[in-house]
Enzyme design. Structure first.
Site, PDB file in Angstrom:
ATOM      1  N   ILE A 199      77.174  63.282 125.473  1.00  0.00           N
ATOM      2  CA  ILE A 199      77.798  63.397 126.788  1.00  0.00           C
ATOM      3  C   ILE A 199      77.799  62.032 127.458  1.00  0.00           C
ATOM      4  O   ILE A 199      76.739  61.506 127.802  1.00  0.00           O
ATOM      5  CB  ILE A 199      77.048  64.435 127.653  1.00  0.00           C
ATOM      6  CG1 ILE A 199      77.158  65.815 126.984  1.00  0.00           C
ATOM      7  CG2 ILE A 199      77.614  64.474 129.068  1.00  0.00           C
ATOM      8  CD1 ILE A 199      76.308  66.871 127.602  1.00  0.00           C
ATOM      9  N   ARG A 200      78.986  61.447 127.612  1.00  0.00           N
ATOM     10  CA  ARG A 200      79.097  60.092 128.174  1.00  0.00           C
ATOM     11  C   ARG A 200      77.982  59.219 127.554  1.00  0.00           C
ATOM     12  O   ARG A 200      77.268  58.498 128.235  1.00  0.00           O
ATOM     13  CB  ARG A 200      78.957  60.132 129.709  1.00  0.00           C
ATOM     14  CG  ARG A 200      80.212  60.667 130.407  1.00  0.00           C
ATOM     15  CD  ARG A 200      79.985  60.979 131.884  1.00  0.00           C
ATOM     16  NE  ARG A 200      79.249  59.951 132.598  1.00  0.00           N
ATOM     17  CZ  ARG A 200      79.802  58.945 133.263  1.00  0.00           C
ATOM     18  NH1 ARG A 200      81.103  58.830 133.347  1.00  0.00           N
ATOM     19  NH2 ARG A 200      79.062  58.065 133.882  1.00  0.00           N
ATOM     20  N   GLY A 255      70.447  61.864 131.839  1.00  0.00           N
ATOM     21  CA  GLY A 255      70.767  61.900 133.261  1.00  0.00           C
ATOM     22  C   GLY A 255      71.698  60.746 133.539  1.00  0.00           C
ATOM     23  O   GLY A 255      72.398  60.287 132.641  1.00  0.00           O
ATOM     24  N   GLU A 256      71.680  60.254 134.753  1.00  0.00           N
ATOM     25  CA  GLU A 256      72.497  59.087 135.096  1.00  0.00           C
ATOM     26  C   GLU A 256      71.590  57.857 135.110  1.00  0.00           C
ATOM     27  O   GLU A 256      70.663  57.775 135.919  1.00  0.00           O
ATOM     28  CB  GLU A 256      73.190  59.300 136.436  1.00  0.00           C
ATOM     29  CG  GLU A 256      74.342  60.279 136.344  1.00  0.00           C
ATOM     30  CD  GLU A 256      75.329  59.936 135.227  1.00  0.00           C
ATOM     31  OE1 GLU A 256      75.677  58.739 135.074  1.00  0.00           O
ATOM     32  OE2 GLU A 256      75.727  60.840 134.474  1.00  0.00           O
ATOM     33  N   SER A 257      71.883  56.903 134.241  1.00  0.00           N
ATOM     34  CA  SER A 257      70.954  55.786 134.059  1.00  0.00           C
ATOM     35  C   SER A 257      70.808  54.938 135.329  1.00  0.00           C
ATOM     36  O   SER A 257      69.726  54.438 135.621  1.00  0.00           O
ATOM     37  CB  SER A 257      71.373  54.926 132.868  1.00  0.00           C
ATOM     38  OG  SER A 257      72.672  54.432 133.042  1.00  0.00           O
ATOM     39  N   HIS A 298      72.011  65.037 122.722  1.00  0.00           N
ATOM     40  CA  HIS A 298      71.218  66.042 123.443  1.00  0.00           C
ATOM     41  C   HIS A 298      70.925  67.266 122.599  1.00  0.00           C
ATOM     42  O   HIS A 298      71.645  68.261 122.684  1.00  0.00           O
ATOM     43  CB  HIS A 298      71.973  66.472 124.706  1.00  0.00           C
ATOM     44  CG  HIS A 298      72.143  65.379 125.687  1.00  0.00           C
ATOM     45  ND1 HIS A 298      71.148  64.975 126.544  1.00  0.00           N
ATOM     46  CD2 HIS A 298      73.191  64.567 125.918  1.00  0.00           C
ATOM     47  CE1 HIS A 298      71.579  63.972 127.270  1.00  0.00           C
ATOM     48  NE2 HIS A 298      72.813  63.688 126.920  1.00  0.00           N
ATOM     49  N   CYS A 317      69.452  59.735 125.502  1.00  0.00           N
ATOM     50  CA  CYS A 317      70.589  59.313 126.329  1.00  0.00           C
ATOM     51  C   CYS A 317      70.138  58.331 127.419  1.00  0.00           C
ATOM     52  O   CYS A 317      69.774  57.212 127.099  1.00  0.00           O
ATOM     53  CB  CYS A 317      71.300  60.544 126.897  1.00  0.00           C
ATOM     54  SG  CYS A 317      72.972  60.211 127.441  1.00  0.00           S
ATOM     55  N   ARG A 325      76.237  51.395 127.710  1.00  0.00           N
ATOM     56  CA  ARG A 325      76.339  52.657 128.445  1.00  0.00           C
ATOM     57  C   ARG A 325      77.748  53.240 128.336  1.00  0.00           C
ATOM     58  O   ARG A 325      78.723  52.494 128.218  1.00  0.00           O
ATOM     59  CB  ARG A 325      75.978  52.427 129.907  1.00  0.00           C
ATOM     60  CG  ARG A 325      74.532  51.971 130.066  1.00  0.00           C
ATOM     61  CD  ARG A 325      74.331  51.276 131.403  1.00  0.00           C
ATOM     62  NE  ARG A 325      74.569  52.197 132.488  1.00  0.00           N
ATOM     63  CZ  ARG A 325      74.871  51.825 133.727  1.00  0.00           C
ATOM     64  NH1 ARG A 325      74.989  50.557 134.032  1.00  0.00           N
ATOM     65  NH2 ARG A 325      75.055  52.713 134.657  1.00  0.00           N
ATOM     66  N   GLU A 373      68.552  69.285 123.170  1.00  0.00           N
ATOM     67  CA  GLU A 373      68.100  70.328 124.107  1.00  0.00           C
ATOM     68  C   GLU A 373      69.277  71.120 124.678  1.00  0.00           C
ATOM     69  O   GLU A 373      69.120  72.262 125.094  1.00  0.00           O
ATOM     70  CB  GLU A 373      67.249  69.711 125.235  1.00  0.00           C
ATOM     71  CG  GLU A 373      67.987  68.927 126.300  1.00  0.00           C
ATOM     72  CD  GLU A 373      68.502  67.565 125.824  1.00  0.00           C
ATOM     73  OE1 GLU A 373      68.191  67.177 124.674  1.00  0.00           O
ATOM     74  OE2 GLU A 373      69.212  66.911 126.593  1.00  0.00           O
TER      75      GLU A 373
END
Lengths: 294, 182
Positions: free
Chosen positions: B126-127, B46-48, B162, B78, B98, B164
């Site tokens: 992803i990022r 997600g977004e940390s 990821h 992530c 990050r 998943e």
């Protein structure tokens, strides 16, 4: 072997934004407020939809200097809008390395017949849709995320609800059809048959679905999440309200706890006045943004 | 066997679905009470920044630390890997960098070898972060371009990619095996 910019990687970023709030911002200071309030991403644009509506004229891609300033101010993803069909604006946004491009009806359309061929870009695209056929056409063109359109800049949730309900009920209907009927449905929806089959089988879009257009309160966010949105975009609703930071955090909280009415109630307390609103039904046909795109 | 998935924000649904498909009972974790009685926990991507704020808002910091220290298996992917490091929950002896590979345009997928899993795993980055620092207790399991992207310390397994998203279930199987062994 390393593969960059695959569809999985493009659609995957939207998966990471799920359950979150993407906020419209017009400068680095607003972007920082959005990030500190819990936004999962920001949409960089010069004028929020309510101002575009008020000012009129041609609304275009933002100044790259402003986008760069926002990229430097925050670590969350930075999105930016290109006009429908304006692939050169999208190329500029890709050169700036924005994280997502919104091919948006909120800006003045550049092409009255064609949307951008999004397969040719490394940056993923999000596109608006008012119903399932429109969503699947955008995915067919390469969009890696869909948002319902609503009626941007009004603070009136009614159109967002209509579009979400249309998309969700059309998905449910596909689930009741046999193979021959699905081919007919694809024709009626003017959508690729393989995508129609996939949606019928999985009972969801092949990409993440957010809701946009008219969200102004925590309860608005809860409503659209319960109707099947996987996250929300808030445009004019935050920085046109009396207390943006508090309202932004409240909408984030309500989006996480959308099924918990006690939490939504608590988040809704004492937020000050919401944005100045317009009733969608009282707008002239020419003032409507959602019917741009097809 | 009940496994929790932190569901403040991020791709918690993809993890939940994968765990359910592997036979686990899954509970979404949004408030401290949701942690009670869990046998294992997944902290998703997600977004940390958003996740950090959410953990603070919900008062989940201490309950999550207590859960990890109880010794039950924890999988961090992530942003979840970032949450466990010294600068966040402070339970793992790591520091994450990050968005280490760059902005979204630099996101990629490739095949990785992970000890304990036969063949290669399709890893979607992803990022993504990588481990910029780590202590002696941390065992590095895989690296990309010389940067650690998978590691283990005690009951914590962290990966910066990821599985998943790729429909690659073997990392989750490994995690559930650890949960079952408790």
């Amino acid at each position: 072997m390393r593969d960059e910019a695959t569809f999985r990687v493009k659609a995957g970023l939207a998966e990471m934004l799920k359950g979150g709030v993407i906020m419209d911002v017009v400068d680095a200071e607003q972007a920082k407020i959005a990030e500190d309030s819990g936004a999962v991403a920001v949409m960089a644009l010069e004028r929020v939809p309510s101002d575009i509506r008020r000012d009129g004229g041609v609304a275009r891609m933002s100044d790259p200097a402003m986008i760069k300033g926002i990229q430097e101010a925050v670590t969350i993803p930075v999105m930016a809008k290109a006009r429908i069909g304006h692939f050169a604006e999208a190329q500029v946004l890709e050169a700036l390395e924005v994280d997502y491009i919104d091919e948006s009806e909120v800006l003045t359309p550049a092409d009255e017949a064609n949307h951008i061929d999004k397969w040719g870009f490394k940056v993923p695209f999000v596109c608006g849709a008012t119903h399932l056929g429109e969503a699947l056409r955008r995915i067919g063109e390469g969009a890696a995320m869909i948002r319902s359109k609503g009626e941007a800049g009004t603070g009136d949730i009614v159109e967002a609800v209509r579009h979400l309900r249309a998309i969700r009920s059309e998905i449910r209907r596909l689930g009741t059809l046999d193979d021959m009927e699905l081919a007919t449905a694809a024709k009626e929806l003017q959508s690729p048959l393989d995508l129609v089959r996939q949606v019928a089988a999985e009972q969801k879009l092949p990409v993440v679905l957010f809701c946009a257009g008219g969200i102004a309160t925590p309860a608005d966010a809860s409503l659209v999440m319960q109707l099947g949105a996987e996250g929300v975009f808030v445009g004019s609703g935050i920085f046109k309200s009396e207390d943006p930071a508090t309202r932004a955090a409240a909408i984030v909280e309500a989006t996480t706890h959308f099924r918990d009415a006690d939490r939504v109630a608590k988040a809704s307390e004492g937020l000050g006045s919401a944005m100045q609103s317009l009733e969608s039904r009282k707008l002239d046909e020419q003032q409507l943004l959602a019917n741009r795109g097809w | 066997m009940v496994v929790g998935v932190l569901a403040l924000q991020g791709d918690f649904e993809a993890h939940s679905k994968m765990l359910q498909d592997l036979g686990a009972d899954v509970r979404e974790v949004r408030v401290p009470a949701d942690l009670e009685g869990l046998d294992g926990l997944v902290m998703p991507g997600g977004e940390s920044t958003t996740m950090t704020l959410g953990i603070k808002r919900e008062g989940l910091g201490d309950p999550l630390r207590d859960f990890v220290r109880s010794g039950k298996p924890v999988l961090g992917t992530c942003a979840g890997m970032i949450m466990l490091d010294r600068e966040h929950l402070g339970v793992m002896d790591t520091v994450c960098r990050r968005n280490a590979f760059g902005r979204q345009i630099r996101s990629f997928e490739e095949d990785l070898e992970i000890p304990g899993i036969d063949g290669t795993v399709r890893a979607v980055f992803i990022r993504a972060p990588w481990l910029a620092e780590y202590g002696d207790a941390v065992e590095i399991l895989a690296s990309v371009d010389g940067h650690p992207v998978a590691a283990r310390q005690d009951n914590m397994l962290v990966i910066s990619f990821h599985p998943e998203i790729a429909g690659e279930s073997r990392v989750h199987e490994l995690f559930l095996k650890n949960v079952a062994a408790q």
